[in-house]
Design a protein around this motif. Structure first.
Motif, PDB file in Angstrom:
ATOM      1  N   ILE A 139      71.268  23.306  60.621  1.00 13.04           N
ATOM      2  CA  ILE A 139      70.940  23.043  59.214  1.00 13.04           C
ATOM      3  C   ILE A 139      70.010  21.836  59.180  1.00 13.04           C
ATOM      4  O   ILE A 139      70.270  20.824  59.850  1.00 13.04           O
ATOM      5  CB  ILE A 139      72.222  22.761  58.389  1.00 13.04           C
ATOM      6  N   LEU A 140      68.928  21.934  58.445  1.00 12.96           N
ATOM      7  CA  LEU A 140      67.951  20.836  58.420  1.00 12.96           C
ATOM      8  C   LEU A 140      68.568  19.582  57.788  1.00 12.96           C
ATOM      9  O   LEU A 140      69.474  19.665  56.961  1.00 12.96           O
ATOM     10  CB  LEU A 140      66.675  21.284  57.699  1.00 12.96           C
ATOM     11  N   PRO A 141      68.075  18.396  58.180  1.00 14.84           N
ATOM     12  CA  PRO A 141      68.666  17.126  57.731  1.00 14.84           C
ATOM     13  C   PRO A 141      68.797  17.029  56.207  1.00 14.84           C
ATOM     14  O   PRO A 141      67.858  17.360  55.492  1.00 14.84           O
ATOM     15  CB  PRO A 141      67.670  16.071  58.242  1.00 14.84           C
ATOM     16  N   GLY A 142      69.953  16.588  55.758  1.00 14.08           N
ATOM     17  CA  GLY A 142      70.166  16.321  54.331  1.00 14.08           C
ATOM     18  C   GLY A 142      70.600  17.516  53.501  1.00 14.08           C
ATOM     19  O   GLY A 142      71.113  17.353  52.387  1.00 14.08           O
ATOM     20  N   ILE A 143      70.410  18.727  54.024  1.00 13.91           N
ATOM     21  CA  ILE A 143      70.679  19.931  53.220  1.00 13.91           C
ATOM     22  C   ILE A 143      72.181  20.124  52.956  1.00 13.91           C
ATOM     23  O   ILE A 143      72.593  20.393  51.821  1.00 13.91           O
ATOM     24  CB  ILE A 143      70.080  21.192  53.901  1.00 13.91           C
ATOM     25  N   HIS A 144      72.971  19.985  53.985  1.00 15.69           N
ATOM     26  CA  HIS A 144      74.420  20.180  53.812  1.00 15.69           C
ATOM     27  C   HIS A 144      74.973  19.177  52.804  1.00 15.69           C
ATOM     28  O   HIS A 144      75.721  19.527  51.881  1.00 15.69           O
ATOM     29  CB  HIS A 144      75.123  20.044  55.172  1.00 15.69           C
ATOM     30  N   GLU A 145      74.554  17.907  52.961  1.00 11.87           N
ATOM     31  CA  GLU A 145      74.987  16.830  52.067  1.00 11.87           C
ATOM     32  C   GLU A 145      74.586  17.144  50.617  1.00 11.87           C
ATOM     33  O   GLU A 145      75.372  16.982  49.685  1.00 11.87           O
ATOM     34  CB  GLU A 145      74.356  15.500  52.482  1.00 11.87           C
ATOM     35  N   LEU A 146      73.347  17.632  50.452  1.00 12.85           N
ATOM     36  CA  LEU A 146      72.868  17.944  49.100  1.00 12.85           C
ATOM     37  C   LEU A 146      73.682  19.086  48.488  1.00 12.85           C
ATOM     38  O   LEU A 146      74.083  19.015  47.318  1.00 12.85           O
ATOM     39  CB  LEU A 146      71.377  18.312  49.129  1.00 12.85           C
ATOM     40  N   LEU A 147      73.949  20.128  49.278  1.00 12.41           N
ATOM     41  CA  LEU A 147      74.732  21.265  48.764  1.00 12.41           C
ATOM     42  C   LEU A 147      76.125  20.801  48.334  1.00 12.41           C
ATOM     43  O   LEU A 147      76.636  21.228  47.288  1.00 12.41           O
ATOM     44  CB  LEU A 147      74.838  22.364  49.836  1.00 12.41           C
ATOM     45  N   ILE A 170      66.296  25.385  54.574  1.00 13.04           N
ATOM     46  CA  ILE A 170      67.703  25.191  54.934  1.00 13.04           C
ATOM     47  C   ILE A 170      67.855  25.085  56.444  1.00 13.04           C
ATOM     48  O   ILE A 170      68.656  24.310  56.963  1.00 13.04           O
ATOM     49  CB  ILE A 170      68.541  26.338  54.336  1.00 13.04           C
ATOM     50  N   THR A 171      67.043  25.855  57.151  1.00 11.12           N
ATOM     51  CA  THR A 171      67.079  25.828  58.614  1.00 11.12           C
ATOM     52  C   THR A 171      65.699  26.173  59.151  1.00 11.12           C
ATOM     53  O   THR A 171      64.883  26.762  58.436  1.00 11.12           O
ATOM     54  CB  THR A 171      68.166  26.802  59.144  1.00 11.12           C
ATOM     55  N   ASP A 172      65.449  25.796  60.396  1.00 10.55           N
ATOM     56  CA  ASP A 172      64.096  25.935  60.924  1.00 10.55           C
ATOM     57  C   ASP A 172      63.799  27.308  61.520  1.00 10.55           C
ATOM     58  O   ASP A 172      63.199  27.422  62.582  1.00 10.55           O
ATOM     59  CB  ASP A 172      63.814  24.839  61.955  1.00 10.55           C
ATOM     60  N   THR A 173      64.215  28.367  60.828  1.00 11.01           N
ATOM     61  CA  THR A 173      63.936  29.716  61.331  1.00 11.01           C
ATOM     62  C   THR A 173      62.467  30.096  61.166  1.00 11.01           C
ATOM     63  O   THR A 173      62.032  31.089  61.755  1.00 11.01           O
ATOM     64  CB  THR A 173      64.818  30.745  60.599  1.00 11.01           C
ATOM     65  N   ALA A 174      61.697  29.297  60.381  1.00 17.42           N
ATOM     66  CA  ALA A 174      60.266  29.594  60.229  1.00 17.42           C
ATOM     67  C   ALA A 174      59.630  29.658  61.615  1.00 17.42           C
ATOM     68  O   ALA A 174      58.790  30.516  61.899  1.00 17.42           O
ATOM     69  CB  ALA A 174      59.594  28.534  59.360  1.00 17.42           C
ATOM     70  N   HIS A 175      60.084  28.767  62.499  1.00 14.38           N
ATOM     71  CA  HIS A 175      59.535  28.720  63.842  1.00 14.38           C
ATOM     72  C   HIS A 175      59.947  29.956  64.664  1.00 14.38           C
ATOM     73  O   HIS A 175      59.164  30.484  65.447  1.00 14.38           O
ATOM     74  CB  HIS A 175      60.010  27.432  64.530  1.00 14.38           C
ATOM     75  N   LEU A 176      61.174  30.421  64.440  1.00 10.55           N
ATOM     76  CA  LEU A 176      61.651  31.610  65.174  1.00 10.55           C
ATOM     77  C   LEU A 176      60.918  32.869  64.705  1.00 10.55           C
ATOM     78  O   LEU A 176      60.613  33.760  65.504  1.00 10.55           O
ATOM     79  CB  LEU A 176      63.163  31.770  65.012  1.00 10.55           C
ATOM     80  N   HIS A 177      60.630  32.942  63.391  1.00  8.05           N
ATOM     81  CA  HIS A 177      59.820  34.061  62.870  1.00  8.05           C
ATOM     82  C   HIS A 177      58.460  34.048  63.577  1.00  8.05           C
ATOM     83  O   HIS A 177      57.968  35.085  64.016  1.00  8.05           O
ATOM     84  CB  HIS A 177      59.583  33.904  61.359  1.00  8.05           C
ATOM     85  N   THR A 226      63.153  17.352  54.750  1.00  4.77           N
ATOM     86  CA  THR A 226      64.347  17.663  53.952  1.00  4.77           C
ATOM     87  C   THR A 226      65.292  16.466  53.822  1.00  4.77           C
ATOM     88  O   THR A 226      66.103  16.433  52.905  1.00  4.77           O
ATOM     89  CB  THR A 226      65.136  18.838  54.570  1.00  4.77           C
ATOM     90  N   ASP A 227      65.189  15.485  54.725  1.00  6.21           N
ATOM     91  CA  ASP A 227      66.126  14.361  54.580  1.00  6.21           C
ATOM     92  C   ASP A 227      65.808  13.499  53.346  1.00  6.21           C
ATOM     93  O   ASP A 227      66.617  12.669  52.953  1.00  6.21           O
ATOM     94  CB  ASP A 227      66.270  13.524  55.865  1.00  6.21           C
ATOM     95  N   GLN A 228      64.644  13.765  52.735  1.00  5.62           N
ATOM     96  CA  GLN A 228      64.329  13.069  51.476  1.00  5.62           C
ATOM     97  C   GLN A 228      64.914  13.785  50.261  1.00  5.62           C
ATOM     98  O   GLN A 228      64.855  13.283  49.141  1.00  5.62           O
ATOM     99  CB  GLN A 228      62.807  12.967  51.324  1.00  5.62           C
ATOM    100  N   LEU A 229      65.469  14.981  50.501  1.00 12.90           N
ATOM    101  CA  LEU A 229      66.032  15.783  49.415  1.00 12.90           C
ATOM    102  C   LEU A 229      67.437  15.311  49.076  1.00 12.90           C
ATOM    103  O   LEU A 229      68.414  15.991  49.363  1.00 12.90           O
ATOM    104  CB  LEU A 229      66.134  17.240  49.858  1.00 12.90           C
TER     105      LEU A 229
END
Ligand code: G6P
Ligand code: MG
Length: 219
Positions: A93-101, A13-20, A203-206
């Motif tokens: 929010i990663l690309p495409g996720i908001h639209e998909l939700l 959903i968001t790029d927090t993996a990098h912040l972790h 994620t934009d492919q989702l």
């Protein structure tokens, strides 16, 4: 019929993996352990305490730290991580996720969150998408990290759906394994994921057409 779509948070959903990763890298560095992105991939989907245990093991010093010392390191990591979250906005929010939700809501397909992060509710609020989730599994009530299916089963339970009739979306190998273990249909985002029912590079492919074609194909 597809009963629900269940999302991982960090890295989907968001790029927090990098912040972790940045927060763990700093804490590890302070105790003389150097971790890189490759090692970090093995921490994705793994709870805070278990991540620390793996880092200490990787550094060959698991026995040198008492539980109170570990608790202090884990809370230091969380402090750094939570500080870094102040950067988050709806733009994160990663690309495409908001639209998909939004599309899933329009189609009345329930959505679930299956993250073992205790920070998940805060993050969804900061991104402004908390209300687009029908049910968020409570990481505080989970006793096993992914690849155990517990968090995904808790999400199915809360949604009142059967795992076999859901799609789960993950960026981590432990997460794909957790989804597969409960009989859900898995979609993996990113490189190097094995055994995902469908693998996408970003994620934009989702999109809904993509999910719907995957679902039809799986029947
Ligand atoms: C997710 C992330 C992990 C993180 C875990 C716990 O699974 O992929 O990297 O360690 O959540 O997060 P927390 O915010 O509770 O420390
Ligand atoms: Mg993830």
């Amino acid at each position: 019929k597809l009963e629900a779509v269940i999302f991982d948070l960090d890295g989907v959903i968001t790029d927090t993996a990098h912040l972790h990763f940045q927060a763990w890298r700093q804490v590890a560095c302070e105790i003389g352990i150097e971790i890189d992105e490759t090692f970090n991939n093995t921490l994705k989907g793994i709870s805070r305490g278990e991540s620390l245990r793996r880092i200490l093991h990787f550094g060959g010093c698991e026995a040198a730290f008492t539980q109170p010392q570990r608790d202090a390191l884990a809370s230091r990591k969380n402090g750094i991580y939570v500080d870094s979250l102040s950067q988050l906005t709806a733009q994160s929010i990663l690309p495409g996720i908001h639209e998909l939700l939004l599309e899933l809501r329009e189609r009345q397909i329930p959505t679930g969150l299956a993250s073992v992060s205790l920070n998940a509710p805060t993050i969804l609020n900061m991104l402004g998408i908390a209300e687009l989730f029908t049910f968020c599994a409570d990481a505080g009530r989970i006793t096993h990290s992914k690849p155990d299916p517990e968090i995904f089963l808790a999400a199915c339970d809360g949604l009142g759906v059967s795992a076999q009739r859901c799609i789960g979306i993950e960026d981590a190998q432990a997460g794909i394994d957790a989804i597969n273990a409960c009989g859900m249909h898995s979609i993996g985002i990113g490189a190097g994921l094995q055994h995902a029912g469908l693998r996408l590079t970003s994620t934009d492919q989702l999109t809904w057409p993509c999910l719907s074609a995957f679902w039809q194909h799986a029947q």
